[in-house]
Enzyme design. Structure first.
Site, mmCIF file in Angstrom:
data_model
loop_
_atom_site.group_PDB
_atom_site.id
_atom_site.type_symbol
_atom_site.label_atom_id
_atom_site.label_comp_id
_atom_site.label_asym_id
_atom_site.label_seq_id
_atom_site.Cartn_x
_atom_site.Cartn_y
_atom_site.Cartn_z
ATOM 1 N N ARG A 1 0.843 -1.188 0.000
ATOM 2 C CA ARG A 1 0.000 0.000 0.000
ATOM 3 C C ARG A 1 0.885 1.247 0.000
ATOM 4 N NH1 ARG A 1 -1.821 1.120 4.341
ATOM 5 N NH2 ARG A 1 -1.128 -0.639 5.608
ATOM 6 N N ARG B 1 2.111 -12.099 -0.214
ATOM 7 C CA ARG B 1 0.793 -12.381 0.363
ATOM 8 C C ARG B 1 0.171 -13.634 -0.217
ATOM 9 N NH1 ARG B 1 -1.442 -8.655 4.420
ATOM 10 N NH2 ARG B 1 0.238 -7.132 4.581
ATOM 11 N N ASP C 1 -9.116 -9.558 9.564
ATOM 12 C CA ASP C 1 -8.627 -8.217 9.205
ATOM 13 C C ASP C 1 -9.626 -7.089 9.458
ATOM 14 O OD1 ASP C 1 -6.350 -6.770 8.114
ATOM 15 O OD2 ASP C 1 -7.572 -6.363 6.358
ATOM 16 N N TYR D 1 -1.548 -3.807 -6.930
ATOM 17 C CA TYR D 1 -1.209 -4.588 -5.746
ATOM 18 C C TYR D 1 -2.158 -4.390 -4.561
ATOM 19 C CZ TYR D 1 1.339 -6.944 -2.121
ATOM 20 O OH TYR D 1 1.682 -7.809 -1.124
ATOM 21 N N ASN E 1 0.119 -17.004 22.833
ATOM 22 C CA ASN E 1 -0.726 -15.840 23.131
ATOM 23 C C ASN E 1 -2.044 -16.269 23.786
ATOM 24 O OD1 ASN E 1 1.200 -14.099 22.122
ATOM 25 N ND2 ASN E 1 0.358 -14.133 20.036
ATOM 26 N N SER F 1 -1.171 -3.075 10.407
ATOM 27 C CA SER F 1 -0.801 -4.005 9.340
ATOM 28 C C SER F 1 0.474 -4.757 9.695
ATOM 29 C CB SER F 1 -0.593 -3.230 8.042
ATOM 30 O OG SER F 1 -1.785 -2.561 7.713
ATOM 31 N N ALA F 2 0.444 -6.061 9.432
ATOM 32 C CA ALA F 2 1.587 -6.954 9.677
ATOM 33 C C ALA F 2 2.024 -6.958 11.145
ATOM 34 C CB ALA F 2 2.762 -6.621 8.747
ATOM 35 N N CYS F 3 1.046 -6.855 12.054
ATOM 36 C CA CYS F 3 1.335 -6.919 13.491
ATOM 37 C C CYS F 3 0.631 -8.084 14.174
ATOM 38 C CB CYS F 3 0.983 -5.607 14.162
ATOM 39 S SG CYS F 3 2.106 -4.277 13.687
ATOM 40 N N LYS G 1 -2.619 -9.888 13.264
ATOM 41 C CA LYS G 1 -4.055 -10.187 13.292
ATOM 42 C C LYS G 1 -4.351 -11.591 12.776
ATOM 43 C CE LYS G 1 -5.244 -6.581 10.926
ATOM 44 N NZ LYS G 1 -3.875 -6.049 10.908
ATOM 45 N N LYS H 1 -9.513 -2.401 2.022
ATOM 46 C CA LYS H 1 -9.192 -1.220 2.806
ATOM 47 C C LYS H 1 -10.007 -0.010 2.338
ATOM 48 C CE LYS H 1 -6.373 -3.126 5.485
ATOM 49 N NZ LYS H 1 -6.039 -4.299 5.929
ATOM 50 N N HIS I 1 -10.477 -2.041 11.815
ATOM 51 C CA HIS I 1 -9.371 -2.880 11.329
ATOM 52 C C HIS I 1 -9.093 -3.960 12.379
ATOM 53 C CE1 HIS I 1 -4.980 -2.885 9.564
ATOM 54 N NE2 HIS I 1 -5.700 -3.866 9.108
HETATM 55 P P1 GTP Z 1 -2.021 -7.514 7.721
HETATM 56 O O1 GTP Z 1 -2.528 -8.596 6.863
HETATM 57 O O2 GTP Z 1 -1.019 -6.639 7.078
HETATM 58 O O3 GTP Z 1 -3.122 -6.704 8.323
HETATM 59 O O4 GTP Z 1 -1.161 -8.239 8.915
HETATM 60 P P2 GTP Z 1 -1.639 -8.975 10.229
HETATM 61 O O5 GTP Z 1 -1.944 -7.976 11.286
HETATM 62 O O6 GTP Z 1 -2.701 -9.958 9.910
HETATM 63 O O7 GTP Z 1 -0.300 -9.725 10.695
HETATM 64 P P3 GTP Z 1 0.128 -11.271 10.564
HETATM 65 O O8 GTP Z 1 -0.653 -12.152 11.491
HETATM 66 O O9 GTP Z 1 0.137 -11.653 9.146
HETATM 67 O O10 GTP Z 1 1.612 -11.202 11.119
HETATM 68 C C1 GTP Z 1 2.563 -10.341 10.566
HETATM 69 C C2 GTP Z 1 3.942 -10.727 10.986
HETATM 70 O O11 GTP Z 1 4.047 -10.729 12.406
HETATM 71 C C3 GTP Z 1 4.350 -12.130 10.531
HETATM 72 O O12 GTP Z 1 5.679 -12.112 10.091
HETATM 73 C C4 GTP Z 1 4.192 -12.972 11.769
HETATM 74 O O13 GTP Z 1 5.048 -14.069 11.753
HETATM 75 C C5 GTP Z 1 4.516 -11.983 12.888
HETATM 76 N N1 GTP Z 1 3.777 -12.319 14.132
HETATM 77 C C6 GTP Z 1 2.459 -12.569 14.257
HETATM 78 N N2 GTP Z 1 2.128 -12.878 15.529
HETATM 79 C C7 GTP Z 1 3.270 -12.820 16.234
HETATM 80 C C8 GTP Z 1 3.595 -13.033 17.626
HETATM 81 O O14 GTP Z 1 2.752 -13.357 18.460
HETATM 82 N N3 GTP Z 1 4.896 -12.845 17.980
HETATM 83 C C9 GTP Z 1 5.865 -12.495 17.080
HETATM 84 N N4 GTP Z 1 7.095 -12.339 17.517
HETATM 85 N N5 GTP Z 1 5.599 -12.296 15.764
HETATM 86 C C10 GTP Z 1 4.322 -12.446 15.344
HETATM 87 C C1 SPV Z 2 -2.892 -4.255 5.471
HETATM 88 O O1 SPV Z 2 -1.931 -3.593 5.067
HETATM 89 O O2 SPV Z 2 -3.471 -3.992 6.551
HETATM 90 C C2 SPV Z 2 -3.352 -5.425 4.704
HETATM 91 C C3 SPV Z 2 -2.752 -5.633 3.396
HETATM 92 O O3 SPV Z 2 -4.232 -6.152 5.131
HETATM 93 S S1 SPV Z 2 -3.479 -4.654 2.175
HETATM 94 O O4 SPV Z 2 -4.671 -5.332 1.704
HETATM 95 O O5 SPV Z 2 -2.481 -4.515 1.104
HETATM 96 O O6 SPV Z 2 -3.842 -3.369 2.720
HETATM 97 MN MN MN Z 3 -4.732 -5.797 7.463
#
Ligand code: GTP
Ligand code: SPV
Ligand code: MN
Length: 601
Positions: free
Chosen positions: A86, A385, A294, A216, A512, A267-269, A271, A225, A245
């Site tokens: 994004r 992804r 999400d 993308y 967790n 994002s990427a934390c 979920k 989003k 979100h």
């Molecule tokens: P979006 O799809 O972008 O919204 O991301 P998301 O919030 O769904 O995050 P996702 O669960 O895909 O995790 C993102 C990254 O964080 C990955 O590389 C995971 O391996 C890492 N991760 C997820 N949960 C944990 C956790 O409990 N501990 C640690 N250390 N890393 C984690």
């Molecule tokens: C995010 O960034 O929170 C995602 C990936 O879930 S995207 O759909 O590219 O926004």
């Molecule tokens: Mn997301």
């Protein structure tokens, strides 16, 4: 200029399911006249249509077929290397006044923006097929469900929307023939995928999105989003519901008592991982199920908050996904999955950093170049992804289709913080919880272009997704609280706190569950807690840490409130509120003063 999306010519019976709603027909007609496609393909969501689109995409190298034995019915797509996440700096909220978009959004004038975008779209689909993709967001029989249409010249977008939403005839049926019915208008063109001509623009008052120049993810799957969050949050504020979100999960105890929890992480934390959690062996008999990974759309019924997942699939981060970290995700992506920007092995399997087993001796990386374990570059892009149907998830919650949604017992906020923020704590009440959400921060990730690892405030994980003034958004949260007679408890978590050695203190993932269990205990009024300046904090014996390999010092560090770190944190809360230029509601300012006062007690 090279045509990057040549037209396709379907046989009779494919691509000809025209809607009957005159407003839709007029809109498509207008966009057709503007973009001048070779032909128009009306999607119906059928299996036959999907097969045809996949076959054409393979011919045009939009997709690569993966090994049928290893990953049946699955494909790899490589996006342009300049287009892998994004892009927040070219994402705009186009409200009549700048003030309506507020201090956290890029704003541009609606009339000027339409005129600029229509200029870019003029003739943009020459020699291409214009796809008209009808879809619904939400379970088929939910009062929360909404209709959207996306016009696009990208086959990848059509195939992805088919996985991510309930797409096709179901939407035409839901919309009906009322020319005044509410539906979202999404217009997307790849143009020439030039970062200088890339804009993602939202017109909340018109329920319209126009996205150009990208192919993308969240830039172009306009259902996600753009509609479900940015336009969704605007409509939610106006109509009295919430678009957040958030993942939604169910937790069932061995005795069969069930709670639902919604959690907002940026994002990427984490979920998707949290939503698919498998409890460790020690929690024998506990079950976690996924409603959504999400986005949550929530409304009030009988004084409680009920949530639906508007989506139908998961668009998840691939790197780091393994049988060790997330077995449910691994099982979900073993078949019928559309991968983007992962590596391709010599036997046409997919590979990424963090996958189980040894890396392949040779692969083709996400850019299409040769790769070996000695290569400096990553084989899979950090924001590569998967798009996979939620029905692939072995832990899918049985009530995921329930129109009324699931009742939410707890809301959890969380971010990626190396320091300061404890593993878990609970807000004193709803408004304090809103403050936790409003001041949360997280280190930036590869999900958006720009610096990775920089701490930024990301209220409710909605900073990039709130489609209106953030001050009004905070106020909306507090108004919702006033209407709830049985509000969810609100928590904050941080899986990412680091020790002196720079390593994560908490094992995360399945473990967790231990934090989730405390959250549930608090909901059932059985869990213990200590009063701290930041909120209710578990003491080490309030958390079930049995059979977990963690030392006392790490637990103390995870749960600790370091007053020096918090002085800095409090100053940052103030700086953040000040930076919003007066839109922060009085009540939240008061919350901040009370927090400061508690530290001085
Ligand atoms: P979006 O799809 O972008 O919204 O991301 P998301 O919030 O769904 O995050 P996702 O669960 O895909 O995790 C993102 C990254 O964080 C990955 O590389 C995971 O391996 C890492 N991760 C997820 N949960 C944990 C956790 O409990 N501990 C640690 N250390 N890393 C984690
Ligand atoms: C995010 O960034 O929170 C995602 C990936 O879930 S995207 O759909 O590219 O926004
Ligand atoms: Mn997301």
């Amino acid at each position: 200029m090279k045509n990057i999306a040549p037209a396709i010519f379907p046989p009779n019976g494919i691509g000809d399911t025209k809607p009957t709603n005159q407003a839709v027909l007029d809109w498509v007609h207008e966009l057709g006249n503007l973009t001048k496609p070779e032909n128009i393909f009306w999607c119906d969501g059928s299996e036959r249509e999907n097969e045809f689109l996949i076959a054409e995409s393979l011919k045009q190298n939009v997709l690569i077929k993966l090994n049928e034995k290893k990953v049946p019915r699955s494909y790899l797509h490589r996006s342009n290397p300049n287009d892998v996440a994004r892009v927040e700096k070219v994402t705009f909220i186009c409200t009549p006044t700048k003030e309506e978009a507020g201090p956290t959004n890029n704003w541009s004038d609606p009339a000027d923006t339409y005129s600029k975008l229509y200029g870019l779209l003029n003739g943009a689909m020459r020699g291409r097929t214009m796809f008209v993709v009808p879809y619904i967001m939400g379970p088929p029989d939910s009062p929360l469900t909404k209709v959207g249409f996306e016009i696009t010249d990208s086959k990848y977008v059509v195939l992805s929307i088919r996985i991510m939403t309930r797409m096709g005839k179901i939407a035409l049926k839901r919309l009906g023939n009322d020319p005044k019915a509410e539906w979202n208008r999404g217009v997307h063109s790849l143009l020439d995928v030039d970062p200088d001509r890339r804009f993602i623009c939202h017109f909340p008052q018109d329920n319209t999105i126009i996205s150009v120049g990208s192919g993308y993810g969240g830039n172009v799957l306009l259902s996600k989003k753009c509609f479900a969050l940015r336009i969704g949050s605007y409509l939610a504020c106006k109509q009295g519901w919430m678009a957040e979100h958030m993942l939604i999960l169910g937790v069932e105890s061995p005795e069969g008592r069930k709670h639902y929890v919604a959690a907002a992480f940026p994002s990427a934390c984490g979920k998707t991982n949290f939503a698919m959690l498998i409890p460790p062996a020690h929690f024998n008999g506990w079950k976690v199920t996924t409603v959504g990974d999400d986005i949550a759309w929530m409304e009030i019924r009988d004084g409680r908050l009920f949530a639906v997942n508007p989506e139908n699939g998961y668009f998840g981060v691939v790197p780091g996904t393994s049988y060790k970290s997330n077995p449910n995700a691994m099982k979900s992506i073993e078949h019928d999955t559309l991968y983007t920007n992962v590596a391709l092995t010599d036997d046409n399997d997919v590979w990424w950093e963090g996958k189980d087993g040894a890396p392949p001796k040779h692969a083709i990386d996400w850019r299409g170049n040769d790769w070996t374990p000695d290569s400096k570059e990553k084989a899979a892009h950090p924001n590569s992804r998967f798009a996979t149907p939620m029905r692939n998830n072995p832990a899918l919650d049985p009530d995921v289709e329930k129109g009324e949604g699931v009742p939410i017992s707890a809301i959890i906020f969380g971010g990626r913080r190396s320091d300061t923020v404890p593993l878990v704590y609970e807000a004193f009440d709803w408004n304090h919880g809103v403050y936790l959400g409003a001041t949360m921060a997280s280190e930036t990730t590869a999900a958006a272009t720009g610096t990775v690892g920089k701490v930024r405030r990301d209220p409710m994980a909605m900073l990039p997704f709130c489609g209106y003034n953030i001050g009004d958004y905070f106020r909306h949260w507090m108004d919702i609280g006033k209407r709830l007679t049985n509000p969810p408890l609100i928590f904050n978590v941080n899986w990412f706190r680091k020790g002196e050695n720079g390593k994560f203190l908490w094992p995360g993932f399945g473990e967790n569950m231990r934090v989730l269990k405390w959250v549930i205990d608090r909901c059932e009024q059985t869990g213990g807690a200590l009063k701290s300046p930041v909120g209710w904090l578990p003491s080490p014996h309030d958390l079930d840490l049995e059979e977990l390999d963690i030392d006392h010092k790490s637990v103390a560090d995870l749960l600790g409130i370091d007053h020096e770190e918090w002085q800095k944190e409090l100053a940052e809360h103030k700086m953040f509120f000040d930076s919003l230029g007066g839109v922060v509601p009085e009540e939240l300012q008061k919350q901040r003063e009370q927090l400061v006062a508690r530290f001085n007690e």
